[in-house]
Design an enzyme around this catalytic site. Sequence first.
Site, PDB file in Angstrom:
ATOM      1  N   SER A 182      -9.739   1.726   3.357  1.00  0.00           N
ATOM      2  CA  SER A 182      -8.862   2.535   2.532  1.00  0.00           C
ATOM      3  C   SER A 182      -7.922   1.715   1.652  1.00  0.00           C
ATOM      4  CB  SER A 182      -8.047   3.475   3.416  1.00  0.00           C
ATOM      5  OG  SER A 182      -7.204   2.737   4.282  1.00  0.00           O
TER       6      SER A 182
ATOM      7  N   SER B 256      -9.905  -1.034   7.335  1.00  0.00           N
ATOM      8  CA  SER B 256      -9.378  -0.700   6.007  1.00  0.00           C
ATOM      9  C   SER B 256      -8.760  -1.859   5.238  1.00  0.00           C
ATOM     10  CB  SER B 256      -8.343   0.426   6.110  1.00  0.00           C
ATOM     11  OG  SER B 256      -8.976   1.651   6.299  1.00  0.00           O
TER      12      SER B 256
ATOM     13  N   LYS C 185       0.837  -1.200   0.000  1.00  0.00           N
ATOM     14  CA  LYS C 185       0.000   0.000   0.000  1.00  0.00           C
ATOM     15  C   LYS C 185       0.875   1.255   0.000  1.00  0.00           C
ATOM     16  CE  LYS C 185      -3.942   1.740   2.770  1.00  0.00           C
ATOM     17  NZ  LYS C 185      -4.802   1.407   3.919  1.00  0.00           N
TER      18      LYS C 185
END
Length: 487
Positions: free
Chosen positions: A157, A181, A82
Amino acid sequence: MVYNNLYELTAKELRDKFLSNELSAEEIVNSFYERIEKVEDKIKSFVSLRKDKALDEARKLDEKRKNGEKLGRLAGIPIAIKDNILMEGQKSTSCSKILENYIGIYDATVVKKLKEEDAIIIGITNMDEFAMGSTTKTSFHHKTSNPWDLNRVPGGSSGGAAASVAAQEVPISLGSDTGGSVRQPASFCGVVGFKPTYGRVSRYGLMAFASSLDQIGTLAKTVEDIAICMNVIAGVDDYDATVSKKEVPDYTEFLNKDIKGLKIGLPKEYFIEGLNPEIKNVVDNSVKALKELGAEVVEISLPHTKYAVPTYYVLAPAEASSNLARFDGIRYGYRAKDYTDLESLYVKTRSEGFGAEVKRRIMIGTYVLSAGFYDAYFKKAQKVRTLIKQDFENVLNEVDVILTPVAPSVAFKLSDTKTPIELYLEDIFTISANLAGVPAISLPGGLVDNLPVGVQFMGKPFDEEILIKIADALEKKIGRLNLPKLD
């Protein structure tokens, strides 16, 4: 299963084929870049790829194998990370304009551990800006589409991480989970998402959102792949004082185990008005399957669940407003051009550099920490957090694991304009695990209107093993979802 393409293989299968000389690391990495080339325009999971470097690393790994050198536990496995996990020499932006040109100057501990075990990092995935959001629409770079329906969100997210696994662009992706997330996008995209106990995996090199809630997690196609990755990334780290010194077990030893006699709790507060009835059916089907495997299922109560969302949305923004104070246009990152004095530099830089959702949370956080409201909001929220934690402690003395839905709805449309409050309420089933610091896993449970729906297991702190055990047993009982071909 018959595999026509390498990208359809799990991480475990790829590693086995590499170790047995059936495949070279270069072949494996190339096949995933071919897949990315084919589907990435539709999905937009990644913000950057490191093709030349990754292929170079793959060739070096092939040379290592040829010379009979010891190979790491993730040898030959492509992995994505990420955009809020630092990697030396790699652009790391947290998908924010304020960091659009920031280059990592060191490796996060998880990245270091992956490299030491011969994993090959192939790219950086899209996310909501500073991990604030549940759609991946707040990214400064671009929106990401859900591989199951390109007109829907992948969740957030860690939406890019989940979409990259669901689109079979990579077998394993690392994300971060502050309030769901990793688990919510895993549910929306039909993959497995695992949030370890707070303090099980080092946060060193993870860009901070809310330091008492953040945890690096893993997304993969199977529970087995989660276990393989957790064996590498979990454990003590001199650079993160919050990491537990507890010994890390071999998580793969908890695969293919009998779950007869395990006691599973269903919290009545999670089966509420607002939960899509078809999602409840998916959970009910999982309950039926678990009973057939010999588990005992009982109703339990987590009485402070209704306070979880307001508690989280006081504490997380408060910590975020403090953590994000460092982005001021002076030390690093974006700097506004037209300013007259120091104060105007701060104001313009932060106004131009942060997106709307990040600014909203900074303002909420600053408000609840201010002198007149600290006791009324922040202090009270800390007390309620303790009550939520106690609820989990009490219940987990009675049952082995807790089973719940992951999200109250399926993936919503990219065009949906939900209010911030509506989006915050989407976190109702996931944030308690972060507030209580317990481990949690999201497993694909079935389909609703041809869209994937996950079920969530939560367990005692530092008992990731039982979640691996029960999720693996359920996965094998109900079968894996066939991921979209995207042809």
